[in-house]
Scaffold this active site. Structure first.
Site, short mmCIF file in Angstrom:
data_model
loop_
_atom_site.label_atom_id
_atom_site.label_comp_id
_atom_site.label_asym_id
_atom_site.label_seq_id
_atom_site.Cartn_x
_atom_site.Cartn_y
_atom_site.Cartn_z
CG HIS A 12 -1.93 -1.08 1.25
ND1 HIS A 12 -2.86 -1.23 0.26
CD2 HIS A 12 -2.16 -2.08 2.15
CE1 HIS A 12 -3.64 -2.28 0.53
NE2 HIS A 12 -3.23 -2.81 1.67
CB CYS A 15 -2.24 3.60 -4.18
SG CYS A 15 -3.52 2.38 -4.57
#
Length: 247
Positions: free
Chosen positions: A91, A134
């Site tokens: 992440h 991301c």
């Protein structure tokens, strides 16, 4: 795409005859589909004759520690290294990755560890970072294609500098552009890693041409996310001085 022998001389391309090493640092906890990406990467690296080391579910500090060990081991090797890949999957937000402990580390700290200044074994050698994370929370719905114009000429010099720039010979490939989400399927893995490994393992050409093909495939596809169509493309940041052929 053309193979190396058709159009280039040895001086135009990086020498890939020595050791090829890869390090994959991946957070698989609470990232469904990431093991599918690891398997695809393992298959690709085997096809391309890279020795790949995989480390899973690291705390933020662990990304630094594992990369530092990877670098130090290369610097102590008796035999030369031709090229290295570092795959980072976690992440993230713009410029940072999140470890399994919830803490974060800046990508720039990791990139700098393998510069020509900080890694003797890779001085003047290609260093490829693949980042599946991301870079924000924006979502791209796509745009209608419009004509665009190109800029002017760029002045180039052919003189060979006596020293290498600190940050040359690096290639950073991101799953998405700054500020946007990188998509991952819970079973099939991430769109970026699956596309990249398929192209790299099954097509020949210099790596920037291969990445153009990766971008084309991703841009041509339309992802349905939450019932809404989304578009996504990778971003490539290169300071390579020569052509890089993986096979």
């Amino acid at each position: 795409m053309s193979s190396k022998s058709e159009y280039t001389s040895d001086q135009d391309a990086y020498d890939m005859s020595d050791a090829r090493l890869a390090l994959t640092l991946c957070i698989t906890k609470n990232r469904a589909g990431s093991e599918t990406d690891v398997q695809a990467l393992e298959k690709m690296f085997k096809t391309l004759d890279f020795k790949n080391t995989v480390k899973r579910n690291l705390p933020a500090k662990g990304f630094w520690e594992e990369l530092e060990k990877f670098r130090d081991d290369m610097d102590q090797m008796k035999d030369p290294v031709s090229c290295c890949f570092v795959v980072l999957m976690a992440h993230g937000e713009e410029g940072i990755l999140q470890g399994v402990d919830g803490n974060t580390i800046r990508l720039e700290e990791l990139f700098c560890m393998l510069t020509n200044k900080n890694c003797r074994a890779l001085r003047g050698k290609p260093k490829v970072f693949i980042v599946q994370a991301c870079r924000g929370d924006q979502k791209d719905a796509g745009e209608v294609v419009k004509p665009n114009s190109t800029g002017g000429d760029v002045l180039l010099t052919t003189e060979r500098p006596p020293k290498l720039p600190t940050f040359s010979d690096s290639l950073h490939v991101y799953a998405t552009v700054e500020g946007y989400i990188a998509y991952r399927h819970e079973e099939d893995g991430s769109f970026f890693i699956q596309t990249l490994t398929d192209v790299f393992a099954n097509m020949k050409g210099n790596i920037l041409d291969l990445l153009t093909e990766v971008t084309r495939r991703m841009a041509d596809a339309e992802l349905m996310i939450g019932g809404k169509p989304r578009k996504v493309n990778p971003e490539v940041d290169s300071t390579l001085r020569k052509l890089l052929y993986l096979q």
